[in-house]
Design an enzyme around this catalytic site. Structure first.
Site, PDB file in Angstrom:
ATOM      1  N   TYR A 288       0.897  -1.164   0.000  1.00 54.09           N
ATOM      2  CA  TYR A 288       0.000   0.000   0.000  1.00 54.09           C
ATOM      3  C   TYR A 288       0.929   1.204   0.000  1.00 54.09           C
ATOM      4  O   TYR A 288       1.722   1.363   0.942  1.00 54.09           O
ATOM      5  CB  TYR A 288      -0.820   0.067   1.298  1.00 54.09           C
ATOM      6  CG  TYR A 288      -1.950  -0.924   1.455  1.00 54.09           C
ATOM      7  CD1 TYR A 288      -3.001  -0.978   0.539  1.00 54.09           C
ATOM      8  CD2 TYR A 288      -2.001  -1.769   2.566  1.00 54.09           C
ATOM      9  CE1 TYR A 288      -4.059  -1.864   0.728  1.00 54.09           C
ATOM     10  CE2 TYR A 288      -3.059  -2.644   2.750  1.00 54.09           C
ATOM     11  CZ  TYR A 288      -4.084  -2.690   1.832  1.00 54.09           C
ATOM     12  OH  TYR A 288      -5.122  -3.545   2.022  1.00 54.09           O
TER      13      TYR A 288
ATOM     14  N   ASP B 168      -7.468  -1.165  -5.010  1.00 51.58           N
ATOM     15  CA  ASP B 168      -8.916  -1.054  -4.790  1.00 51.58           C
ATOM     16  C   ASP B 168      -9.272  -0.342  -3.485  1.00 51.58           C
ATOM     17  O   ASP B 168     -10.427  -0.279  -3.098  1.00 51.58           O
ATOM     18  CB  ASP B 168      -9.561  -2.453  -4.815  1.00 51.58           C
ATOM     19  CG  ASP B 168      -8.934  -3.409  -3.813  1.00 51.58           C
ATOM     20  OD1 ASP B 168      -8.321  -2.955  -2.827  1.00 51.58           O
ATOM     21  OD2 ASP B 168      -9.048  -4.631  -4.030  1.00 51.58           O
TER      22      ASP B 168
ATOM     23  N   HIS C  11     -11.348  -6.953  -2.964  1.00 53.56           N
ATOM     24  CA  HIS C  11     -10.863  -6.912  -1.573  1.00 53.56           C
ATOM     25  C   HIS C  11     -11.794  -7.695  -0.640  1.00 53.56           C
ATOM     26  O   HIS C  11     -12.037  -7.301   0.509  1.00 53.56           O
ATOM     27  CB  HIS C  11     -10.748  -5.449  -1.121  1.00 53.56           C
ATOM     28  CG  HIS C  11      -9.564  -5.179  -0.221  1.00 53.56           C
ATOM     29  ND1 HIS C  11      -8.405  -4.603  -0.666  1.00 53.56           N
ATOM     30  CD2 HIS C  11      -9.365  -5.400   1.099  1.00 53.56           C
ATOM     31  CE1 HIS C  11      -7.551  -4.476   0.347  1.00 53.56           C
ATOM     32  NE2 HIS C  11      -8.113  -4.962   1.419  1.00 53.56           N
TER      33      HIS C  11
HETATM   34  N1  FMN Z   1      -5.640  -7.162   0.671  1.00 55.14           N
HETATM   35  C1  FMN Z   1      -4.481  -6.472   0.518  1.00 55.14           C
HETATM   36  O1  FMN Z   1      -4.105  -6.203  -0.623  1.00 55.14           O
HETATM   37  N2  FMN Z   1      -3.740  -6.096   1.613  1.00 55.14           N
HETATM   38  C2  FMN Z   1      -4.115  -6.375   2.880  1.00 55.14           C
HETATM   39  O2  FMN Z   1      -3.424  -6.024   3.833  1.00 55.14           O
HETATM   40  C3  FMN Z   1      -5.333  -7.071   3.072  1.00 55.14           C
HETATM   41  N3  FMN Z   1      -5.760  -7.356   4.327  1.00 55.14           N
HETATM   42  C4  FMN Z   1      -6.884  -8.095   4.488  1.00 55.14           C
HETATM   43  C5  FMN Z   1      -7.284  -8.449   5.769  1.00 55.14           C
HETATM   44  C6  FMN Z   1      -8.412  -9.236   5.962  1.00 55.14           C
HETATM   45  C7  FMN Z   1      -8.818  -9.616   7.349  1.00 55.14           C
HETATM   46  C8  FMN Z   1      -9.163  -9.686   4.841  1.00 55.14           C
HETATM   47  C9  FMN Z   1     -10.375 -10.549   5.015  1.00 55.14           C
HETATM   48  C10 FMN Z   1      -8.772  -9.331   3.573  1.00 55.14           C
HETATM   49  C11 FMN Z   1      -7.643  -8.533   3.366  1.00 55.14           C
HETATM   50  N4  FMN Z   1      -7.224  -8.180   2.078  1.00 55.14           N
HETATM   51  C12 FMN Z   1      -6.067  -7.459   1.922  1.00 55.14           C
HETATM   52  C13 FMN Z   1      -7.951  -8.651   0.880  1.00 55.14           C
HETATM   53  C14 FMN Z   1      -7.489 -10.048   0.444  1.00 55.14           C
HETATM   54  O3  FMN Z   1      -6.199 -10.001  -0.105  1.00 55.14           O
HETATM   55  C15 FMN Z   1      -8.426 -10.657  -0.610  1.00 55.14           C
HETATM   56  O4  FMN Z   1      -8.551  -9.772  -1.693  1.00 55.14           O
HETATM   57  C16 FMN Z   1      -9.823 -11.013  -0.108  1.00 55.14           C
HETATM   58  O5  FMN Z   1      -9.830 -11.313   1.258  1.00 55.14           O
HETATM   59  C17 FMN Z   1     -10.354 -12.196  -0.886  1.00 55.14           C
HETATM   60  O6  FMN Z   1     -11.644 -12.517  -0.487  1.00 55.14           O
HETATM   61  P1  FMN Z   1     -11.986 -13.734   0.521  1.00 55.14           P
HETATM   62  O7  FMN Z   1     -11.682 -13.241   1.886  1.00 55.14           O
HETATM   63  O8  FMN Z   1     -13.460 -13.923   0.300  1.00 55.14           O
HETATM   64  O9  FMN Z   1     -11.185 -14.931   0.108  1.00 55.14           O
END
Ligand code: FMN
Length: 365
Positions: free
Chosen positions: A134, A163, A254
């Site tokens: 980020y 995003d 996300h």
């Molecule tokens: N995406 C990022 O690019 N950076 C992050 O730090 C990040 N933190 C996340 C923290 C949590 C608790 C969750 C649930 C998602 C996060 N994401 C982050 C998004 C995930 O990379 C991913 O796009 C998403 O969780 C996929 O969907 P799913 O949870 O249904 O498998």
């Protein structure tokens, strides 16, 4: 129950919910606004029908593939997710241990609760990582992080998340009054402690653009770049115009945490097939969001994805049973994916295609 007796992602989520602290549960569970996109992410897969072919030898079946040229045992990878130590003390290093055992790819979050050096420290030979960025509004902070990541040979590419120029409205997090800071362990004075209760996303730069930011990034790393959070065919097309630097895109909303009613990745895959099919040959196309079954993995691959990411499931696995819980999560999905391929009459991933799915219901959504 021991994690070995858990049979599917729902059961892993259920046990994680029982074991995790309220704060961890809220952080992992939450999504933007009415959570419509979070729900659609899983439902969209269910509206795709499979078209099994019979009388085909499926004795052999392999999930092996490459992601950005790195050999992996399966197309399923761990998406970047912040603050794994909220769920279990072994944190992101625990996830790395599980992935190492499987030959699976892990993308480390910029906002991990451990430093990248700690997370890759016990990598097995050939184990592959990506690191997610980020961009901070104080660019020198990001430049320092990138310089550290450049030195870690296990990290093969950089994932720039697009995003979330600002954070979505996540009411479960707000309700607790204990919003988790996505500030990174890399720059927190405590080093490896999760850092709660600061203003979320403070310091993240909302001014990123195609030309300025990619040029800035090129000055600081020669690692291949993956753009995460592409949600339209237009942006997929623009990303592919930058394919001397951008080697992959992740179609992702996300996990429904940014813009509610943004499209599930399978819709964007359909759009791309219609309006810019050439993009699949110019960059690797990965997806994430709502993947909970092997059939979901297979459907994404049939639509043209090469990699399929898991966000919440590894965190649930970790909260449910530490390293063993993450291993169980990966094992279930790998087994389900193989079963699905065999039942379709397929032995290798490169045989999967549009002939194996019926998207009529999805297209009506
Ligand atoms: N995406 C990022 O690019 N950076 C992050 O730090 C990040 N933190 C996340 C923290 C949590 C608790 C969750 C649930 C998602 C996060 N994401 C982050 C998004 C995930 O990379 C991913 O796009 C998403 O969780 C996929 O969907 P799913 O949870 O249904 O498998």
């Amino acid at each position: 129950p021991p994690v070995q007796s858990l049979l599917n992602m729902d059961e892993i989520e259920e046990l994680a919910t029982k074991k995790a602290s309220k704060k961890a549960w809220a952080y992992y569970y939450s999504a933007a606004d009415d959570k419509i996109t979070k729900r659609f992410n899983t439902e969209a897969f269910r509206s795709i029908l499979l078209r099994p072919r019979v009388f085909i030898d499926c004795t052999e079946c392999s999930l092996e593939t490459t992601l950005l040229g790195n050999q992996v045992s399966m197309p399923i990878y761990v998406a970047p997710a912040a603050q794994a130590r909220l769920g279990h003390p072994s944190g992101e290093a625990g996830i790395a241990e599980a992935c190492g055992g499987f030959g699976a790819l892990q993308i480390i979050s910029n906002s991990a609760s451990m430093t990248p050096e700690q997370i890759v420290a016990n990598a097995v030979p050939g184990q592959t990582f990506g690191w997610q960025l980020y961009v901070q509004d104080d660019r020198t902070k990001s430049e320092k992080m990138i310089a550290r990541v450049n030195k870690l040979s296990a990290i093969k590419f950089l994932v720039l998340t697009l995003d979330t120029p600002v954070m979505g409205k996540r009411e479960d997090d707000q309700r607790g009054g204990n919003v988790i800071n996505e500030l990174t362990a890399m720059e927190s004075p405590e080093g490896s402690e999760p850092v709660p209760e600061k203003q979320v996303f403070a310091g993240f730069d909302p001014s990123l653009t195609w030309t300025e930011t990619l040029a800035w990034l090129a000055k600081h790393t020669s690692l291949p770049v993956v753009l995460k959070g592409i949600q339209t065919h237009e942006d997929a097309y623009i990303a592919a115009l930058h394919n001397s630097q951008v080697k992959g895109i992740v179609l992702s909303n996300h996990g429904g945490r940014s813009l509610d009613t943004a499209p599930p990745a399978v819709h964007t895959l359909l759009e791309m097939r219609k309006y810019c099919p050439e993009v699949f040959d110019k960059v690797e196309v990965w997806i994430d969001g709502g993947v909970r079954r092997g059939t979901d993995v297979v459907k994404a691959l049939c639509l043209g994805a090469r990699g399929v990411g898991l966000g919440r499931p590894p965190l649930w696995g970790l909260a449910a049973g530490g390293v063993d819980g993450v291993k169980r999560t990966l094992q279930i999905l790998a087994d389900e994916t193989k079963t699905c391929m065999r039942l379709l009459g397929v032995q290798r991933l490169d045989q999967l295609g549009m002939q194996h799915i019926n998207t009529r219901l999805l297209e009506q959504q």
